[in-house]
Write an enzyme that holds these catalytic residues in place. Structure first.
Site, PDB file in Angstrom:
ATOM      1  N   LYS A  38       0.838  -1.214   0.000  1.00 61.61           N
ATOM      2  CA  LYS A  38       0.000   0.000   0.000  1.00 61.61           C
ATOM      3  C   LYS A  38       0.875   1.268   0.000  1.00 61.61           C
ATOM      4  O   LYS A  38       0.647   2.173  -0.788  1.00 61.61           O
ATOM      5  CB  LYS A  38      -0.941   0.011   1.223  1.00 61.61           C
ATOM      6  CG  LYS A  38      -1.879  -1.192   1.295  1.00 61.61           C
ATOM      7  CD  LYS A  38      -2.816  -1.100   2.467  1.00 61.61           C
ATOM      8  CE  LYS A  38      -2.139  -1.128   3.822  1.00 61.61           C
ATOM      9  NZ  LYS A  38      -1.421  -2.397   4.138  1.00 61.61           N
ATOM     10  N   ARG A  83      -9.897   0.642   8.415  1.00 68.57           N
ATOM     11  CA  ARG A  83      -9.531  -0.771   8.568  1.00 68.57           C
ATOM     12  C   ARG A  83     -10.405  -1.489   9.581  1.00 68.57           C
ATOM     13  O   ARG A  83     -10.026  -2.574  10.051  1.00 68.57           O
ATOM     14  CB  ARG A  83      -8.031  -0.955   8.821  1.00 68.57           C
ATOM     15  CG  ARG A  83      -7.456  -0.268   9.969  1.00 68.57           C
ATOM     16  CD  ARG A  83      -6.018   0.117   9.723  1.00 68.57           C
ATOM     17  NE  ARG A  83      -5.035  -0.914   9.814  1.00 68.57           N
ATOM     18  CZ  ARG A  83      -3.776  -0.762   9.408  1.00 68.57           C
ATOM     19  NH1 ARG A  83      -3.378   0.346   8.842  1.00 68.57           N
ATOM     20  NH2 ARG A  83      -2.921  -1.707   9.548  1.00 68.57           N
ATOM     21  N   ARG A 123      11.885  -5.445   4.922  1.00 70.91           N
ATOM     22  CA  ARG A 123      11.601  -4.025   4.624  1.00 70.91           C
ATOM     23  C   ARG A 123      12.505  -3.073   5.398  1.00 70.91           C
ATOM     24  O   ARG A 123      12.746  -3.241   6.581  1.00 70.91           O
ATOM     25  CB  ARG A 123      10.147  -3.711   4.967  1.00 70.91           C
ATOM     26  CG  ARG A 123       9.844  -2.213   4.907  1.00 70.91           C
ATOM     27  CD  ARG A 123       8.393  -1.905   4.923  1.00 70.91           C
ATOM     28  NE  ARG A 123       7.738  -2.326   6.140  1.00 70.91           N
ATOM     29  CZ  ARG A 123       6.433  -2.183   6.369  1.00 70.91           C
ATOM     30  NH1 ARG A 123       5.669  -1.663   5.425  1.00 70.91           N
ATOM     31  NH2 ARG A 123       5.903  -2.576   7.499  1.00 70.91           N
ATOM     32  N   ARG A 143      11.262  -1.117  10.909  1.00 72.50           N
ATOM     33  CA  ARG A 143      10.166  -0.765  11.811  1.00 72.50           C
ATOM     34  C   ARG A 143      10.081  -1.754  12.965  1.00 72.50           C
ATOM     35  O   ARG A 143      10.240  -2.953  12.771  1.00 72.50           O
ATOM     36  CB  ARG A 143       8.844  -0.752  11.020  1.00 72.50           C
ATOM     37  CG  ARG A 143       8.481   0.624  10.514  1.00 72.50           C
ATOM     38  CD  ARG A 143       7.332   0.646   9.577  1.00 72.50           C
ATOM     39  NE  ARG A 143       6.128  -0.057   9.993  1.00 72.50           N
ATOM     40  CZ  ARG A 143       5.001  -0.084   9.296  1.00 72.50           C
ATOM     41  NH1 ARG A 143       4.932   0.588   8.153  1.00 72.50           N
ATOM     42  NH2 ARG A 143       3.961  -0.748   9.707  1.00 72.50           N
ATOM     43  N   ARG A 196      -0.244  -8.809  13.329  1.00 79.27           N
ATOM     44  CA  ARG A 196      -0.830  -7.791  12.432  1.00 79.27           C
ATOM     45  C   ARG A 196      -1.662  -8.469  11.344  1.00 79.27           C
ATOM     46  O   ARG A 196      -2.713  -7.964  10.957  1.00 79.27           O
ATOM     47  CB  ARG A 196       0.280  -6.941  11.812  1.00 79.27           C
ATOM     48  CG  ARG A 196       0.843  -5.922  12.804  1.00 79.27           C
ATOM     49  CD  ARG A 196       2.161  -5.347  12.330  1.00 79.27           C
ATOM     50  NE  ARG A 196       2.077  -4.675  11.053  1.00 79.27           N
ATOM     51  CZ  ARG A 196       3.123  -4.441  10.258  1.00 79.27           C
ATOM     52  NH1 ARG A 196       4.328  -4.845  10.609  1.00 79.27           N
ATOM     53  NH2 ARG A 196       2.956  -3.821   9.114  1.00 79.27           N
TER      54      ARG A 196
HETATM   55  P1  AP5 Z   1       4.818  -1.654   1.794  1.00 78.63           P
HETATM   56  O1  AP5 Z   1       4.486  -0.811   0.621  1.00 78.63           O
HETATM   57  O2  AP5 Z   1       5.608  -1.002   2.896  1.00 78.63           O
HETATM   58  O3  AP5 Z   1       3.504  -2.395   2.366  1.00 78.63           O
HETATM   59  P2  AP5 Z   1       2.238  -1.808   3.130  1.00 78.63           P
HETATM   60  O4  AP5 Z   1       1.046  -2.490   2.584  1.00 78.63           O
HETATM   61  O5  AP5 Z   1       2.256  -0.304   3.131  1.00 78.63           O
HETATM   62  O6  AP5 Z   1       2.559  -2.393   4.575  1.00 78.63           O
HETATM   63  P3  AP5 Z   1       2.449  -1.739   6.004  1.00 78.63           P
HETATM   64  O7  AP5 Z   1       3.162  -2.685   6.930  1.00 78.63           O
HETATM   65  O8  AP5 Z   1       2.943  -0.318   6.030  1.00 78.63           O
HETATM   66  O9  AP5 Z   1       0.931  -1.777   6.242  1.00 78.63           O
HETATM   67  P4  AP5 Z   1       0.218  -1.795   7.573  1.00 78.63           P
HETATM   68  O10 AP5 Z   1      -1.167  -1.592   7.135  1.00 78.63           O
HETATM   69  O11 AP5 Z   1       0.437  -2.984   8.432  1.00 78.63           O
HETATM   70  O12 AP5 Z   1       0.946  -0.649   8.399  1.00 78.63           O
HETATM   71  P5  AP5 Z   1       0.492   0.835   8.783  1.00 78.63           P
HETATM   72  O13 AP5 Z   1       1.694   1.668   8.745  1.00 78.63           O
HETATM   73  O14 AP5 Z   1      -0.712   1.244   8.026  1.00 78.63           O
HETATM   74  O15 AP5 Z   1       5.618  -2.934   1.246  1.00 78.63           O
HETATM   75  C1  AP5 Z   1       6.153  -3.888   2.141  1.00 78.63           C
HETATM   76  C2  AP5 Z   1       7.505  -4.390   1.628  1.00 78.63           C
HETATM   77  O16 AP5 Z   1       7.328  -5.112   0.414  1.00 78.63           O
HETATM   78  C3  AP5 Z   1       8.512  -3.259   1.300  1.00 78.63           C
HETATM   79  O17 AP5 Z   1       9.804  -3.660   1.649  1.00 78.63           O
HETATM   80  C4  AP5 Z   1       8.370  -3.082  -0.225  1.00 78.63           C
HETATM   81  O18 AP5 Z   1       9.577  -2.596  -0.815  1.00 78.63           O
HETATM   82  C5  AP5 Z   1       8.036  -4.507  -0.677  1.00 78.63           C
HETATM   83  N1  AP5 Z   1       7.123  -4.564  -1.831  1.00 78.63           N
HETATM   84  C6  AP5 Z   1       6.057  -3.743  -2.086  1.00 78.63           C
HETATM   85  N2  AP5 Z   1       5.434  -4.112  -3.220  1.00 78.63           N
HETATM   86  C7  AP5 Z   1       6.094  -5.221  -3.689  1.00 78.63           C
HETATM   87  C8  AP5 Z   1       5.919  -6.057  -4.832  1.00 78.63           C
HETATM   88  N3  AP5 Z   1       4.926  -5.869  -5.719  1.00 78.63           N
HETATM   89  N4  AP5 Z   1       6.778  -7.090  -4.990  1.00 78.63           N
HETATM   90  C9  AP5 Z   1       7.804  -7.325  -4.099  1.00 78.63           C
HETATM   91  N5  AP5 Z   1       8.028  -6.536  -3.010  1.00 78.63           N
HETATM   92  C10 AP5 Z   1       7.164  -5.489  -2.805  1.00 78.63           C
HETATM   93  O19 AP5 Z   1      -0.007   0.607  10.286  1.00 78.63           O
HETATM   94  C11 AP5 Z   1       0.914   0.360  11.341  1.00 78.63           C
HETATM   95  C12 AP5 Z   1       0.165   0.338  12.671  1.00 78.63           C
HETATM   96  O20 AP5 Z   1      -0.442   1.621  12.919  1.00 78.63           O
HETATM   97  C13 AP5 Z   1      -1.015  -0.672  12.758  1.00 78.63           C
HETATM   98  O21 AP5 Z   1      -0.571  -1.959  13.113  1.00 78.63           O
HETATM   99  C14 AP5 Z   1      -1.871  -0.004  13.842  1.00 78.63           C
HETATM  100  O22 AP5 Z   1      -1.348  -0.228  15.124  1.00 78.63           O
HETATM  101  C15 AP5 Z   1      -1.722   1.483  13.526  1.00 78.63           C
HETATM  102  N6  AP5 Z   1      -2.769   1.936  12.569  1.00 78.63           N
HETATM  103  C16 AP5 Z   1      -2.554   2.424  11.317  1.00 78.63           C
HETATM  104  N7  AP5 Z   1      -3.726   2.739  10.725  1.00 78.63           N
HETATM  105  C17 AP5 Z   1      -4.704   2.438  11.625  1.00 78.63           C
HETATM  106  C18 AP5 Z   1      -6.121   2.495  11.585  1.00 78.63           C
HETATM  107  N8  AP5 Z   1      -6.769   2.938  10.486  1.00 78.63           N
HETATM  108  N9  AP5 Z   1      -6.806   2.089  12.675  1.00 78.63           N
HETATM  109  C19 AP5 Z   1      -6.162   1.660  13.780  1.00 78.63           C
HETATM  110  N10 AP5 Z   1      -4.825   1.535  13.869  1.00 78.63           N
HETATM  111  C20 AP5 Z   1      -4.092   1.928  12.803  1.00 78.63           C
END
Ligand code: AP5
Length: 219
Positions: A15, A91, A130, A163, A174
């Site tokens: 994402k 989410r 990552r 991270r 997660r």
């Molecule tokens: P990346 O693009 O970083 O993946 P992502 O989907 O953004 O993963 P996240 O871990 O950031 O998502 P998340 O939803 O768990 O975390 P968030 O920060 O929102 O790609 C991942 C890796 O793969 C990278 O190394 C990239 O280079 C590689 N890659 C990408 N595409 C690829 C491809 N096509 N092929 C091969 N490799 C690829 O949330 C973190 C925390 O914040 C949550 O756990 C929660 O505690 C809190 N939080 C955030 N939002 C909320 C909410 N709405 N409600 C409540 N709590 C929340």
């Protein structure tokens, strides 16, 4: 009417990677709730300290806190007029309802919900490899998206970090939390006929091309 795009997908689906590309291509503001929480954590704000415990365990920050934070961000002029790309929000079903109410208030709508589908077995490998820029949040991976200079962000020269919540046990939680709370949104948006599924196991450029095609077809 301001258009909002909701990027849906499990942790590690890509994402953040795709949001960076899409926001530039579509000239849309990128709002990542995870990045906002992490920024607050770095600045040790009240919100950051509250979110810290949940994030460290891979749990969701409570809906009321998250909804209020997003309402505040969305009500700013840039998004009220130009819409935004939402990454990591909503989410939970409660957040999806809250978003619908927020958008009604500002005469906006969810234009489409691209769902980046990736199986759990691939997610663990991606997240453990990552590296992220602590300044601009760009994610990298040594195999699929290496930085030009090892360990350094292409955009701002900052040293990349791993991270805290990418440790294997936290990643597993997660993914479980996603399956229980967020996966039901696939059905929620499918029923509204605005969900578009994209194969997130393809290489990054191909995923971007599929996403752009799907979004532009609805603009
Ligand atoms: P990346 O693009 O970083 O993946 P992502 O989907 O953004 O993963 P996240 O871990 O950031 O998502 P998340 O939803 O768990 O975390 P968030 O920060 O929102 O790609 C991942 C890796 O793969 C990278 O190394 C990239 O280079 C590689 N890659 C990408 N595409 C690829 C491809 N096509 N092929 C091969 N490799 C690829 O949330 C973190 C925390 O914040 C949550 O756990 C929660 O505690 C809190 N939080 C955030 N939002 C909320 C909410 N709405 N409600 C409540 N709590 C929340």
């Amino acid at each position: 009417m301001a258009n909002f795009i909701v990027l849906l997908g499990p942790p590690g689906a890509g994402k953040g990677t795709q949001a960076e590309i899409l926001s530039e291509n579509l000239n849309l503001v990128h709002i990542s709730t995870g990045d906002i929480f992490r920024e607050n954590l770095r600045n040790e704000t009240e919100l950051g300290l509250l979110a810290k415990g949940y994030m460290a365990k891979g749990e969701l920050v409570p809906d009321d806190v998250t909804n209020e934070m997003v309402r505040d961000r969305i009500s700013r002029e840039d998004t009220r007029e130009g819409g935004a790309l939402l990454d990591g929000y909503p989410r939970t079903p409660d957040q999806a309802q809250a978003l619908a109410a927020m958008l009604e208030d500002i005469d906006g709508k969810v234009l489409c919900v691209p769902y980046i589908a990736v199986p759990a077995s691939v997610l663990v490998e991606r997240l453990s490899g990552r590296w992220t820029c602590p300044v601009c949040s760009t994610p990298y991976h040594p195999v699929s998206k290496p930085p030009k200079v090892a360990g350094i962000c292409d955009h701002d020269g900052a040293a990349l970090v791993q991270r805290e919540d990418d440790k294997p046990a936290t990643v597993k939680n997660r993914i479980d939390v996603y399956m229980e709370n967020t996966a039901p949104l696939i059905d929620f948006y499918q029923k509204q006929n605005i969900l578009v599924e994209v194969d997130g196991t393809q290489d990054i450029d191909q995923v971007s091309a599929d996403l752009l095609r799907a979004i532009k077809a609805r603009m």
